[in-house]
Design an enzyme around this catalytic site. Structure first.
Site, mmCIF file in Angstrom:
data_model
loop_
_atom_site.group_PDB
_atom_site.id
_atom_site.type_symbol
_atom_site.label_atom_id
_atom_site.label_comp_id
_atom_site.label_asym_id
_atom_site.label_seq_id
_atom_site.Cartn_x
_atom_site.Cartn_y
_atom_site.Cartn_z
ATOM 1 N N HIS A 139 0.856 -1.185 0.000
ATOM 2 C CA HIS A 139 0.000 0.000 0.000
ATOM 3 C C HIS A 139 0.890 1.231 0.000
ATOM 4 O O HIS A 139 1.960 1.243 0.623
ATOM 5 C CB HIS A 139 -0.898 0.004 1.245
ATOM 6 C CG HIS A 139 -2.028 0.974 1.171
ATOM 7 N ND1 HIS A 139 -1.865 2.333 1.401
ATOM 8 C CD2 HIS A 139 -3.345 0.799 0.887
ATOM 9 C CE1 HIS A 139 -3.037 2.928 1.275
ATOM 10 N NE2 HIS A 139 -3.946 2.034 0.968
ATOM 11 N N ASP A 189 -7.836 -4.292 -0.068
ATOM 12 C CA ASP A 189 -8.452 -4.540 -1.369
ATOM 13 C C ASP A 189 -8.346 -6.004 -1.782
ATOM 14 O O ASP A 189 -9.201 -6.518 -2.499
ATOM 15 C CB ASP A 189 -7.805 -3.656 -2.442
ATOM 16 C CG ASP A 189 -8.014 -2.181 -2.171
ATOM 17 O OD1 ASP A 189 -9.167 -1.792 -1.961
ATOM 18 O OD2 ASP A 189 -7.030 -1.420 -2.146
#
Length: 430
Positions: A306, A364
């Site tokens: 991320h 995600d």
């Protein structure tokens, strides 16, 4: 608050700039007098090293894997709170007591219905229109039905607009889905909670009774909480930028939806499923992993790592547990893509290449698997993200509008085009 000062010297000019200290996070250098004192601007493409505002809502420490909403760890909120409690917290700064909670939920419930004229909007879209296009257009059009929202100077108006947006966006989202699949719209039910209501409007049909699965409702509640706000990301900054002009809140949230639509922002969980489909089977994983490790291959591992978190995404731990709960509840054991996902997860948590680079699965990675298992199509993934993030957007918008001395945003640029030159008549140009 102000701490020390930072000295900067450019040519024969110098400036003493205040260093501001927040409650958590790095100190920031207040450069508001930099241009006045030295005649230069700063250059920070993407604003990755620039604090664009002061906020009390959300704090992220990417190195330590920390996400706080008004000081509360995201893990505690996702495990113990309902989504409306988190909505109240982000909007008002504190968790509600029982009386405040009941009153707030009652108000939220009473605003879930859409004006009947809005039904006609959907008929203007093609049946194959992307649900995000429908969501963006319809949310922006709400200002035509609630002109009182234009008076953002009144706190009552701002609060009412916030409740309308948070209450109505699940209805708009679910109707966008129903329209694209040719099914009748399902109206909200006052006897269901926020997460249950959204599932009902998505999957219920007038021809038969629909009972919300409590495990799926709990999963949806967590998904909404985990996506409610994430500090000054691209879409939130877009909402603040639009809001700084004095635009009505519906237009500002529509701008946030448009920013979220980008595949680099809100489409990451959909990209995970596309990646899994491209791998095909477990037998192809070793070759895929080899390509990921080869910088010249152009192959990317989606759903891992991320930009903000240099450690494990704290939301991913909760989503991982939720993922296994949902798959167990639905009895899903032999789905090829889900098997692939589990195998990739195991590799990422044990392979030195990923461990050393801290490429852990992020929120995600798991959310795409959960939503697919629940029967939500990939075209709705980003829409669902927008439903959850509306709370953060409108909270950030309210905070900005209510800040003393708030003014219109106006970034600067480093101009690299032509210097001034004279106009040449058309017939004299080479």
């Amino acid at each position: 608050m102000t701490g020390t000062t930072a000295s900067i010297k450019i040519g024969d000019k110098s400036a003493e700039l205040p260093v501001l200290k927040g409650i958590l996070g790095p100190d920031v250098v207040d450069i508001r007098r930099l241009t006045h004192d030295t005649g230069v601007f700063t250059f920070d493409p993407g604003y990755g090293e620039t604090a664009s505002c002061e906020s009390k809502i959300t704090f992220i420490d990417g190195d330590k894997g920390i996400l706080l909403h008004r000081g509360y760890p995201i893990e505690q909120l996702a495990e113990h709170a309902s989504y409306p409690e988190v909505v109240y917290l982000l909007l008002n700064g504190e968790l509600p007591n029982k009386q405040q909670h009941d009153s707030f939920v009652n108000t939220l419930t009473n605003h879930t219905l859409l004006h009947e004229q809005i039904r006609n909007f959907f008929n203007g879209y093609r049946r194959d229109a992307h649900p995000m296009a429908i969501l963006c257009g319809t949310v922006g059009a709400l200002s035509a039905f609630y002109p009182d929202a234009n008076d953002i100077s009144r706190k009552e108006s701002r609060d009412l607009s916030a409740m309308r947006l948070i209450a109505k966006i699940p209805t708009i989202a679910a109707w966008a889905y129903k329209y694209t699949v040719g099914e009748p719209f399902v109206y909200p039910r006052n006897d269901l909670n926020y997460a249950e209501n959204f599932l009902s409007m998505m999957f219920a049909r007038p021809s038969e009774p629909y009972k919300v699965n409590p495990v799926l409702a709990r999963a949806m509640n967590r998904i909404l909480i985990l996506h409610a706000d994430h500090e000054q990301n691209a879409s939130t900054s877009t909402v603040r930028l639009a809001g700084s002009t004095g635009a009505n809140p519906f237009a500002c949230i529509a701008a946030g939806i448009a920013a979220l639509w980008g595949p680099a922002h809100g489409g990451a969980n959909e990209a995970v499923l596309k990646m899994l489909a491209s791998i095909g089977s477990k037998d192809n994983i070793p070759d895929f992993i080899s390509k990921v490790k080869d910088k010249n291959s152009g192959v990317k591992l989606m759903g891992f790592g991320h930009r903000v978190y240099k450690n494990f995404d704290p939301r991913a731990k909760i989503m991982q547990a939720t993922c296994h709960e949902v798959l167990s509840e639905l009895g899903i054991k032999d789905d090829p893509e889900l098997d692939l996902a589990v195998e990739l997860e195991n590799i990422a948590l044990s392979d030195d290449y990923f461990v050393q680079r801290k490429l852990y699965p992020n929120v995600d990675f798991y959310s795409g698997i959960i939503l697919k298992a629940m029967g939500i199509p990939t075209s709705m993934f980003t829409v669902l993200f927008a439903v959850a993030r509306t709370t953060g957007w409108i909270s950030q918008w309210k905070e900005m509008i209510e800040e003393p001395g708030q003014r219109i945003s106006r970034p600067r640029q480093l101009y690299t085009g032509y210097a001034e030159r004279g106009f040449v008549e058309l017939d004299k140009r080479g």
